[in-house]
Design a protein around this motif. Structure first.
Motif, PDB file in Angstrom:
ATOM      1  N   VAL A   1     -20.072  68.535   0.992  1.00 35.88           N
ATOM      2  CA  VAL A   1     -18.744  68.894   0.521  1.00 35.88           C
ATOM      3  C   VAL A   1     -17.866  67.477   0.387  1.00 35.88           C
ATOM      4  O   VAL A   1     -18.672  66.367   0.989  1.00 35.88           O
ATOM      5  CB  VAL A   1     -17.947  69.431   1.636  1.00 35.88           C
ATOM      6  N   SER A   2     -16.830  67.377  -0.338  1.00 36.33           N
ATOM      7  CA  SER A   2     -16.284  66.175  -0.327  1.00 36.33           C
ATOM      8  C   SER A   2     -14.939  66.227   0.419  1.00 36.33           C
ATOM      9  O   SER A   2     -14.196  67.219   0.624  1.00 36.33           O
ATOM     10  CB  SER A   2     -16.046  65.810  -1.838  1.00 36.33           C
ATOM     11  N   THR A   3     -14.640  64.985   0.904  1.00 34.59           N
ATOM     12  CA  THR A   3     -13.132  65.009   1.676  1.00 34.59           C
ATOM     13  C   THR A   3     -12.872  63.726   1.729  1.00 34.59           C
ATOM     14  O   THR A   3     -13.366  62.731   1.307  1.00 34.59           O
ATOM     15  CB  THR A   3     -13.374  65.359   3.079  1.00 34.59           C
ATOM     16  N   ILE A   4     -11.670  63.421   2.465  1.00 33.47           N
ATOM     17  CA  ILE A   4     -11.022  61.892   2.061  1.00 33.47           C
ATOM     18  C   ILE A   4     -11.268  61.276   3.594  1.00 33.47           C
ATOM     19  O   ILE A   4     -10.901  61.971   4.689  1.00 33.47           O
ATOM     20  CB  ILE A   4      -9.626  62.222   2.154  1.00 33.47           C
ATOM     21  N   LEU A   5     -11.600  60.110   3.668  1.00 33.76           N
ATOM     22  CA  LEU A   5     -11.791  59.468   4.731  1.00 33.76           C
ATOM     23  C   LEU A   5     -10.459  58.575   5.246  1.00 33.76           C
ATOM     24  O   LEU A   5     -10.146  57.861   4.216  1.00 33.76           O
ATOM     25  CB  LEU A   5     -12.876  58.221   4.403  1.00 33.76           C
TER      26      LEU A   5
END
Length: 665
Positions: free
Chosen positions: A315-319
């Motif tokens: 999945v993609s997400t924000i750091l």
């Protein structure tokens, strides 16, 4: 018909209905009629207590309360599996085992790897005796009352199998049952369970077995462990286990080649989401039990089996932010704090960034959109950055230069991947980390003392190191927050009882860098006492089997530190076992010192495990493969033909079980 016969008839009938419903998924009686018969049996058993049977179907409803789960040592160690993530890994594995067996014709079984909690079930003469969790592989918790409530586990076998054996399996929570449990929790305005695996594992440690009985747990079995030689193959043993009442998955397949293994993997990689259970891969095993025995084990895993892990979900997400954690050895681990995201059934908020090199390699920055996956579908990790979404004002990450807790300047030695905080005795996470390691199950195994209590004791100034634990009193601890009289008493008793823990575990508990569980055992056996170890020279240390330069130097550094010397002296003064006990030494000799043995075949006077222990107790070393360094092969009946050929080619002396016993007598 006598009362006893009537009771037995009802038990047999209900056990059969249980088997048909929970194992074969083929109900042969209505729920109403089943309950009527169960109530009839309960009434008869109550009126005739002399015919009580702990494995009666009436005992499945639970009700037993377990305050503390007893720790039990496994008769046969429960090993982990080596993992593979590519077909190249599997081909390499096949080449290794073909070389060891001297054969290219090997049968394999392919089994789905279910994601649950491992369990070991013991049976004697067809009757269920106990259930123990995997734990650390060497010992686990006795959860027998809770396991009895799982209706797919037979308490009495339907027909003759093997007399004394262990059945290994996975306690799982079917996806549908998990959803229903969460629906009920939402209705009751309770927090939802995160995933089926953790919920299944947590269920085994509930104190009230009647609560466990309410959960739709299931058990899928995958291995028979016995010294009896009734079956020649793994597949045959499981097929017969299914006949006598065990829920062995029908998906297990016997194949003749690695190409057929790949076909099985490809099929289930596509179809796995249609299964009623969660699965994260395929386990491939050598089918022939004699070949399994020849291949043996490494320090951690069987050579005859390997797990192929399906490609992890991404999945993609924000750091949002990079923070830093300090471990017990002072090692610094950078952590990515993420925008919460769902991944493989859990909410992921954090992921390890490993070290400065990894951050630099991926050019990871705060504010980046990152791709996250679970390594082996367990530990979240960042695998890449989506550079197309990088903010315009993005700045490269500058790695921490000082400890995030005590502000000491970090150090990094050449060749080491991690940075370290050198403030060993003044950095809070290192202090509590070492104490938590000291009290852990594999180390001092102190009951009644957990991580939160250690943090509390340190903050209150009662402990600064693990030796301080032995000075604690009930009066000091009771006034602390959340500490009741009973729990405090249990903690103090647990600390005192740890004085009985054997030297090899104490040595591991000390937390010497690079001295893990296996190394601690080797050092304890060789040096016999902490004094001998701490006065040993570099040359003496590297003479010990598997002790290299790095471990030797770490021991020298530990032994020369004044703080450590003072700690050891304090531990001595309170009676900690800092030398091998007289009882352990009683049966040990140096008769076989420097000699390497390989054990192969079936034995009559000793079991294989007893034989290996006898070799080690007398100073010898056990190896699973034959080489030029092998001194003797102890050969029993049905010795592996490839081992026999290799021994003859290398000129290794082959001795019988009796020859060996004569050697050590």
């Amino acid at each position: 018909m006598t009362i006893q016969q009537k009771i037995q008839q009802l038990r047999d009938e209900l056990n059969n209905h249980n088997y048909n419903y929970y194992v074969l998924d083929n109900a042969t009686i209505s729920d109403f009629d089943f309950d009527i018969k169960l109530k009839e049996l309960e009434k008869l058993e109550k009126e005739n207590p002399e015919f009580f049977d702990a494995n009666s179907p009436t005992q499945r409803v639970g009700g037993e309360i377990t305050k503390n789960f007893n720790t039990v040592t496994h008769k046969n160690r429960m090993y982990s599996l080596d993992n593979s993530y590519s077909k190249e890994d599997l081909l390499d594995w096949e080449k290794r085992i073909q070389k060891m067996l001297g054969s290219t014709e090997i049968e394999y079984t392919c089994e789905l790897k279910y994601d649950g909690a491992s369990i070991n079930l013991t049976y004697k003469n067809g009757e269920f005796v106990k259930a123990v969790t995997r734990g650390d592989g060497f010992q686990g918790d006795d959860v027998t009352p809770n396991i009895k409530t799982i209706r797919s586990i037979p308490l009495s076998l339907k027909s003759d199998f093997v007399h004394n054996f262990e059945m290994r399996g996975e306690i799982i929570l079917p996806i549908e049952g998990f959803k229903k449990m969460n629906e009920e929790r939402v209705e009751n305005e309770e927090e939802e369970y995160r995933n089926p695996r953790n919920t299944a594992s947590g269920s085994l440690k509930l104190q009230d077995s009647s609560e466990v009985a309410k959960r739709p747990l299931d058990c899928l079995l995958y291995q028979v462990v016995t010294e009896e030689r009734k079956y020649k193959t793994h597949f045959e043993s499981l097929k017969n286990a299914r006949k006598v009442g065990f829920k062995v998955p029908e998906t297990i397949t016997l194949v003749k080649s690695i190409d057929e293994v790949f076909e099985f993997i490809n099929h289930w990689d596509q179809k796995r989401h249609s299964l009623p259970y969660e699965t994260d891969g395929v386990v491939v095993k050598v089918n022939n039990l004699q070949q399994q025995e020849e291949l043996g084990y490494t320090a951690k895993a069987p050579r005859w089996a390997i797990a192929y892990k399906f490609k992890a979900e991404q999945v993609s997400t924000i750091l949002n932010k990079i923070t830093y954690q300090v471990g017990r050895t002072g090692a610094i681990t950078p952590v990515a704090n993420l925008e919460p995201v769902q991944l493989a059934g859990t909410t992921v908020k954090r992921a390890s960034l490993h070290n400065a090199d990894q951050i630099e390699k991926l050019d990871i920055r705060e504010g980046d959109t990152v791709f996250v996956e679970k390594g082996g579908e367990i530990i979240p990790k960042i695998i890449a950055v989506d550079l197309t979404k990088r903010p315009e004002n993005s700045e490269p990450t500058i790695y921490a230069t000082n400890c995030p807790v005590c502000n000491t300047k970090l150090v990094r030695t050449e060749g080491d991947a991690k940075h370290y905080c050198p403030n060993e005795f003044g950095c809070a996470p290192q202090i509590t980390g070492r104490i938590k390691h000291f009290i852990s199950r594999k180390a001092m195994d102190i009951d009644g003392l957990g991580g939160e209590t250690v943090d509390l004791l340190r903050k209150e100034g009662l402990v600064k190191n693990y030796a301080d634990l032995y000075d604690l009193t009930v009066d000091q601890v009771i006034p602390l927050e959340r500490m009741a009289e009973k729990s405090t008493q249990n903690m103090i008793e647990g600390i005192q009882k740890s004085k009985e823990i054997p030297f090899e575990k104490v040595l591991f508990a000390l937390g010497i860098r690079f001295v893990g569980e296996t190394v601690a055992k080797k050092l304890a056996k060789h040096f016999k006492s902490i004094d001998n170890l701490m006065t040993a020279s570099f040359e003496e240390l590297i003479q010990v089997d598997e002790i290299g330069d790095r471990i030797a130097q770490s021991i020298l550094d530990f032994s020369s530190d004044l703080g450590n010397i003072q700690l050891i002296n304090r531990l001595k003064s309170v009676g900690i076992q800092l030398e091998v006990s007289a009882e352990s030494l009683e049966n040990q000799t140096n008769k076989l010192e420097g000699q390497i043995f390989v054990v192969s075949g079936v034995f009559h006077q000793l079991s294989r495990n007893e034989l290996k222990k006898a070799i080690e107790d007398n100073g010898g070393k056990v190896s699973s493969s034959i080489s030029k360094k092998t001194n003797f092969i102890v050969a029993g009946d049905n010795m592996g033909p490839s081992k026999l050929t290799k021994a003859q080619d290398l000129g290794v002396e082959i001795i019988s079980e009796q020859d060996f016993l004569d050697k050590i007598s």
